[in-house]
Scaffold this active site. Sequence first.
Site, PDB file in Angstrom:
ATOM      1  N   HIS A 159       0.812  -1.226   0.000  1.00  0.00           N
ATOM      2  CA  HIS A 159       0.000   0.000   0.000  1.00  0.00           C
ATOM      3  C   HIS A 159       0.842   1.271   0.000  1.00  0.00           C
ATOM      4  CE1 HIS A 159      -3.691  -2.152   0.402  1.00  0.00           C
ATOM      5  NE2 HIS A 159      -3.420  -2.625   1.604  1.00  0.00           N
ATOM      6  N   ASP A 185      -3.242 -10.608  -2.396  1.00  0.00           N
ATOM      7  CA  ASP A 185      -3.793 -10.061  -1.156  1.00  0.00           C
ATOM      8  C   ASP A 185      -5.259  -9.673  -1.384  1.00  0.00           C
ATOM      9  OD1 ASP A 185      -2.448  -8.659   1.552  1.00  0.00           O
ATOM     10  OD2 ASP A 185      -4.280  -7.669   0.869  1.00  0.00           O
ATOM     11  N   HIS A 209      -6.624  -7.082  -0.448  1.00  0.00           N
ATOM     12  CA  HIS A 209      -6.659  -5.649  -0.718  1.00  0.00           C
ATOM     13  C   HIS A 209      -5.810  -5.332  -1.948  1.00  0.00           C
ATOM     14  CE1 HIS A 209      -7.100  -6.146   3.723  1.00  0.00           C
ATOM     15  NE2 HIS A 209      -8.122  -5.335   3.509  1.00  0.00           N
ATOM     16  N   ASP A 255      -4.959 -12.738   3.460  1.00  0.00           N
ATOM     17  CA  ASP A 255      -6.168 -12.229   4.115  1.00  0.00           C
ATOM     18  C   ASP A 255      -7.420 -12.467   3.276  1.00  0.00           C
ATOM     19  OD1 ASP A 255      -5.020 -10.449   2.351  1.00  0.00           O
ATOM     20  OD2 ASP A 255      -4.998  -8.755   3.731  1.00  0.00           O
TER      21      ASP A 255
END
Length: 320
Positions: free
Chosen positions: A136, A173, A175, A257
Amino acid sequence: MAMIGRAVASESSTLVVTHASGLAHEVGAGRPDQPERLRAIAAALDADHFPALRRAEAPAAAREAILAVHAPSLLERLEKAAPQSGLATLGPDIVMSAGSLEAALRAAGAATFAVDAVMRKAARNAFVAMRPPGHHATRDAAMGFCFFNNAAIAAHHAIAAHGAERVAIVDFDVHHGNGLQDIFWSDRKVLYCSSHQSPHYPFTGAASERGAHDNIVNVPLAKGSGGVEFAQAWTQAILPRLDDFAPDILLICAGFDGHLHDPLGGLRLQRQDFAELTLRLAEIAARRCDGRVVSLLEGGYRPDDLAACVAAHIGALMGA
């Protein structure tokens, strides 16, 4: 997890790069990215269960490696904010303790160290078991538990230090890796491919976001998607692009995740889904880049499930 200093293994081996500083990055109770994540992984990768797995300690990243990707203001802000004791909050999802800066520097250093090992054929492939994660972080901002963009630093290092002409980064991931997309949007040498839950934090990664040179591949997955939808996303949209790109090295943003029990996601993946994808990625790497793979830990916030998924992922890498 036992460590062997800076030594690495033979070409046929899988290398794990880690460091105890990852445990010293404290963020306070109730936050998802806890040191227990690394403790659980270390227990799962105990030498009794993975006797052939080689291990090395992560060095701190050189400032030049970080500044090749990030604005000086980001590094300066983190250095100034690092507390001598207690916690410092830099934003809603960035917390620093006295051990956080070293952990972040060594997480980035682990990424470049792993690239060196794989590019120099000291190891066939490598897994970086460090925190904080990285995908990120943008050029000038830490966010989403991420201080430095470890995968971006690794990609740039592969190009600058080893002459790689094409670097592929794949990201599973839950995200979207907005930082990677931001950093490599206009870079012809880097292909970034991501499957991720959408809509979901950080609310980027639409399929229409394709990069300046069609070098970004985003495959959003609806909440509740499971192994079937996940496999289809990769086999239909991502793996063919990766194969056609024919990278010199493959970097994996290994976020777990998307597991069905993870508290921060809404997908319904299981450890075998990650293992099967890893095998497919390794097959392409074997065909296109002599098996050169560096995988970097990203998310996964239920320690027992994370450890099981990492063990399955590494088992697939070792069998590649």
